[in-house]
Design a protein around this motif. Structure first.
Motif, PDB file in Angstrom:
ATOM      1  N   GLU A   1       0.836  -1.202   0.000  1.00 21.60           N
ATOM      2  CA  GLU A   1       0.000   0.000   0.000  1.00 21.60           C
ATOM      3  C   GLU A   1       0.870   1.251   0.000  1.00 21.60           C
ATOM      4  O   GLU A   1       0.566   2.227  -0.685  1.00 21.60           O
ATOM      5  CB  GLU A   1      -0.922  -0.004   1.226  1.00 21.60           C
ATOM      6  CG  GLU A   1      -1.975   1.068   1.182  1.00 21.60           C
ATOM      7  CD  GLU A   1      -2.981   0.933   2.308  1.00 21.60           C
ATOM      8  OE1 GLU A   1      -3.531   1.968   2.710  1.00 21.60           O
ATOM      9  OE2 GLU A   1      -3.216  -0.193   2.785  1.00 21.60           O
TER      10      GLU A   1
ATOM     11  N   LYS B   1       3.844   1.516  -1.316  1.00 20.74           N
ATOM     12  CA  LYS B   1       4.378   1.648  -2.672  1.00 20.74           C
ATOM     13  C   LYS B   1       3.339   2.248  -3.606  1.00 20.74           C
ATOM     14  O   LYS B   1       3.662   3.082  -4.456  1.00 20.74           O
ATOM     15  CB  LYS B   1       4.840   0.295  -3.202  1.00 20.74           C
ATOM     16  CG  LYS B   1       6.138  -0.172  -2.606  1.00 20.74           C
ATOM     17  CD  LYS B   1       6.555  -1.498  -3.196  1.00 20.74           C
ATOM     18  CE  LYS B   1       7.831  -1.981  -2.531  1.00 20.74           C
ATOM     19  NZ  LYS B   1       8.254  -3.285  -3.059  1.00 20.74           N
ATOM     20  N   GLU B   2       2.099   1.842  -3.466  1.00 22.89           N
ATOM     21  CA  GLU B   2       1.028   2.380  -4.311  1.00 22.89           C
ATOM     22  C   GLU B   2       0.838   3.867  -4.044  1.00 22.89           C
ATOM     23  O   GLU B   2       0.673   4.656  -4.976  1.00 22.89           O
ATOM     24  CB  GLU B   2      -0.278   1.622  -4.073  1.00 22.89           C
ATOM     25  CG  GLU B   2      -1.438   2.121  -4.904  1.00 22.89           C
ATOM     26  CD  GLU B   2      -1.230   2.019  -6.401  1.00 22.89           C
ATOM     27  OE1 GLU B   2      -1.841   2.814  -7.137  1.00 22.89           O
ATOM     28  OE2 GLU B   2      -0.432   1.164  -6.852  1.00 22.89           O
ATOM     29  N   ILE B   3       0.886   4.262  -2.786  1.00 21.95           N
ATOM     30  CA  ILE B   3       0.749   5.679  -2.435  1.00 21.95           C
ATOM     31  C   ILE B   3       1.903   6.471  -3.042  1.00 21.95           C
ATOM     32  O   ILE B   3       1.702   7.536  -3.629  1.00 21.95           O
ATOM     33  CB  ILE B   3       0.704   5.866  -0.903  1.00 21.95           C
ATOM     34  CG1 ILE B   3      -0.613   5.297  -0.361  1.00 21.95           C
ATOM     35  CG2 ILE B   3       0.865   7.337  -0.523  1.00 21.95           C
ATOM     36  CD1 ILE B   3      -0.654   5.170   1.146  1.00 21.95           C
ATOM     37  N   GLU B   4       3.127   5.952  -2.926  1.00 18.52           N
ATOM     38  CA  GLU B   4       4.288   6.629  -3.508  1.00 18.52           C
ATOM     39  C   GLU B   4       4.151   6.734  -5.021  1.00 18.52           C
ATOM     40  O   GLU B   4       4.475   7.760  -5.618  1.00 18.52           O
ATOM     41  CB  GLU B   4       5.568   5.885  -3.139  1.00 18.52           C
ATOM     42  CG  GLU B   4       5.934   6.023  -1.683  1.00 18.52           C
ATOM     43  CD  GLU B   4       7.106   5.147  -1.267  1.00 18.52           C
ATOM     44  OE1 GLU B   4       7.647   4.403  -2.125  1.00 18.52           O
ATOM     45  OE2 GLU B   4       7.481   5.215  -0.092  1.00 18.52           O
ATOM     46  N   ARG B   5       3.665   5.685  -5.659  1.00 24.31           N
ATOM     47  CA  ARG B   5       3.468   5.686  -7.115  1.00 24.31           C
ATOM     48  C   ARG B   5       2.438   6.763  -7.503  1.00 24.31           C
ATOM     49  O   ARG B   5       2.641   7.515  -8.453  1.00 24.31           O
ATOM     50  CB  ARG B   5       3.026   4.299  -7.559  1.00 24.31           C
ATOM     51  CG  ARG B   5       3.119   4.028  -9.014  1.00 24.31           C
ATOM     52  CD  ARG B   5       2.870   2.598  -9.452  1.00 24.31           C
ATOM     53  NE  ARG B   5       2.227   1.680  -8.521  1.00 24.31           N
ATOM     54  CZ  ARG B   5       2.881   0.794  -7.745  1.00 24.31           C
ATOM     55  NH1 ARG B   5       4.181   0.706  -7.794  1.00 24.31           N
ATOM     56  NH2 ARG B   5       2.219   0.006  -6.926  1.00 24.31           N
ATOM     57  N   GLU B   6       1.363   6.844  -6.735  1.00 28.86           N
ATOM     58  CA  GLU B   6       0.327   7.843  -7.028  1.00 28.86           C
ATOM     59  C   GLU B   6       0.852   9.262  -6.822  1.00 28.86           C
ATOM     60  O   GLU B   6       0.544  10.155  -7.610  1.00 28.86           O
ATOM     61  CB  GLU B   6      -0.904   7.584  -6.163  1.00 28.86           C
ATOM     62  CG  GLU B   6      -1.674   6.350  -6.584  1.00 28.86           C
ATOM     63  CD  GLU B   6      -2.854   6.045  -5.687  1.00 28.86           C
ATOM     64  OE1 GLU B   6      -3.313   6.953  -4.959  1.00 28.86           O
ATOM     65  OE2 GLU B   6      -3.323   4.896  -5.718  1.00 28.86           O
ATOM     66  N   TRP B   7       1.626   9.481  -5.751  1.00 28.89           N
ATOM     67  CA  TRP B   7       2.202  10.800  -5.528  1.00 28.89           C
ATOM     68  C   TRP B   7       3.155  11.160  -6.661  1.00 28.89           C
ATOM     69  O   TRP B   7       3.180  12.300  -7.129  1.00 28.89           O
ATOM     70  CB  TRP B   7       2.937  10.871  -4.186  1.00 28.89           C
ATOM     71  CG  TRP B   7       2.056  11.363  -3.079  1.00 28.89           C
ATOM     72  CD1 TRP B   7       1.643  10.665  -1.983  1.00 28.89           C
ATOM     73  CD2 TRP B   7       1.463  12.656  -2.957  1.00 28.89           C
ATOM     74  NE1 TRP B   7       0.821  11.443  -1.211  1.00 28.89           N
ATOM     75  CE2 TRP B   7       0.702  12.677  -1.782  1.00 28.89           C
ATOM     76  CE3 TRP B   7       1.506  13.795  -3.733  1.00 28.89           C
ATOM     77  CZ2 TRP B   7      -0.017  13.794  -1.372  1.00 28.89           C
ATOM     78  CZ3 TRP B   7       0.782  14.914  -3.325  1.00 28.89           C
ATOM     79  CH2 TRP B   7       0.035  14.898  -2.145  1.00 28.89           C
TER      80      TRP B   7
ATOM     81  N   ALA C   1       2.999  10.186  -9.756  1.00 35.34           N
ATOM     82  CA  ALA C   1       2.188  10.537 -10.920  1.00 35.34           C
ATOM     83  C   ALA C   1       1.589  11.939 -10.762  1.00 35.34           C
ATOM     84  O   ALA C   1       1.548  12.715 -11.720  1.00 35.34           O
ATOM     85  CB  ALA C   1       1.081   9.502 -11.117  1.00 35.34           C
ATOM     86  N   GLU C   2       1.145  12.267  -9.560  1.00 32.30           N
ATOM     87  CA  GLU C   2       0.574  13.599  -9.313  1.00 32.30           C
ATOM     88  C   GLU C   2       1.634  14.683  -9.478  1.00 32.30           C
ATOM     89  O   GLU C   2       1.375  15.733 -10.084  1.00 32.30           O
ATOM     90  CB  GLU C   2      -0.043  13.668  -7.913  1.00 32.30           C
ATOM     91  CG  GLU C   2      -0.629  15.017  -7.558  1.00 32.30           C
ATOM     92  CD  GLU C   2      -1.794  15.436  -8.443  1.00 32.30           C
ATOM     93  OE1 GLU C   2      -2.065  16.655  -8.525  1.00 32.30           O
ATOM     94  OE2 GLU C   2      -2.448  14.569  -9.056  1.00 32.30           O
TER      95      GLU C   2
ATOM     96  N   GLU D   1       4.271  14.526 -11.332  1.00 28.06           N
ATOM     97  CA  GLU D   1       4.543  14.629 -12.767  1.00 28.06           C
ATOM     98  C   GLU D   1       3.454  15.429 -13.476  1.00 28.06           C
ATOM     99  O   GLU D   1       3.746  16.284 -14.312  1.00 28.06           O
ATOM    100  CB  GLU D   1       4.665  13.236 -13.385  1.00 28.06           C
ATOM    101  CG  GLU D   1       5.141  13.289 -14.819  1.00 28.06           C
ATOM    102  CD  GLU D   1       5.476  11.924 -15.361  1.00 28.06           C
ATOM    103  OE1 GLU D   1       5.250  11.723 -16.571  1.00 28.06           O
ATOM    104  OE2 GLU D   1       5.959  11.067 -14.598  1.00 28.06           O
ATOM    105  N   ARG D   2       2.166  15.181 -13.140  1.00 26.08           N
ATOM    106  CA  ARG D   2       1.065  15.945 -13.743  1.00 26.08           C
ATOM    107  C   ARG D   2       1.218  17.435 -13.453  1.00 26.08           C
ATOM    108  O   ARG D   2       1.056  18.276 -14.340  1.00 26.08           O
ATOM    109  CB  ARG D   2      -0.284  15.461 -13.203  1.00 26.08           C
ATOM    110  CG  ARG D   2      -0.854  14.250 -13.905  1.00 26.08           C
ATOM    111  CD  ARG D   2      -2.307  13.994 -13.521  1.00 26.08           C
ATOM    112  NE  ARG D   2      -2.481  13.665 -12.118  1.00 26.08           N
ATOM    113  CZ  ARG D   2      -2.329  12.461 -11.601  1.00 26.08           C
ATOM    114  NH1 ARG D   2      -1.995  11.450 -12.368  1.00 26.08           N
ATOM    115  NH2 ARG D   2      -2.510  12.251 -10.316  1.00 26.08           N
TER     116      ARG D   2
END
Length: 82
Positions: free
Chosen positions: A39, A41-47, A49-50, A52-53
Motif C-alpha cells: 500500500e 508503494k502504491e501511495i508513492e506511485r500515485e504521488w 504521478a501527481e 509529474e502531472r
C-alpha cells in the motif's frame, strides 16, 4: 523479544543482499506507520504521478504557481489563527 534473539535476527538480515535488506527495511518502516508495504508503494506511485502531472502543467504554462513569499505568508497566517 530477547536481546540475543534480536541480535541473531539482525545477523541473518545483514546476510541478505542490499536490495533484500532494503525490502526488509521498507516492510519494517511500513509496519510502524500501520500500512502494508504494498500500500505504501502504491501511495508513492500515485504521488509520483501527481507530481509529474503538476510539473507538466507548470512547464506547459497552464499553472503559474504561487510565489514563495505569498505561500509563507499564507501558512504563517493559518498557523497563528489556531
Amino acid at each position: 523479544m530477547s536481546m540475543v534473539r534480536n541480535e541473531a535476527l539482525l545477523k541473518e538480515v545483514l546476510k541478505l543482499s542490499a536490495e533484500e535488506r532494503a525490502d526488509v527495511a521498507e516492510e519494517l518502516l511500513a509496519s510502524l506507520e500501520g500500512l502494508p508495504a504494498a500500500e505504501t508503494k502504491e501511495i508513492e506511485r500515485e504521488w509520483g504521478a501527481e507530481i509529474e502531472r503538476r510539473a507538466r502543467r507548470v512547464l506547459a504554462g497552464e499553472s503559474p504557481g504561487v510565489p514563495w513569499e505569498e505561500v509563507k505568508r499564507s501558512v504563517r497566517s493559518r498557523l497563528t489563527e489556531r
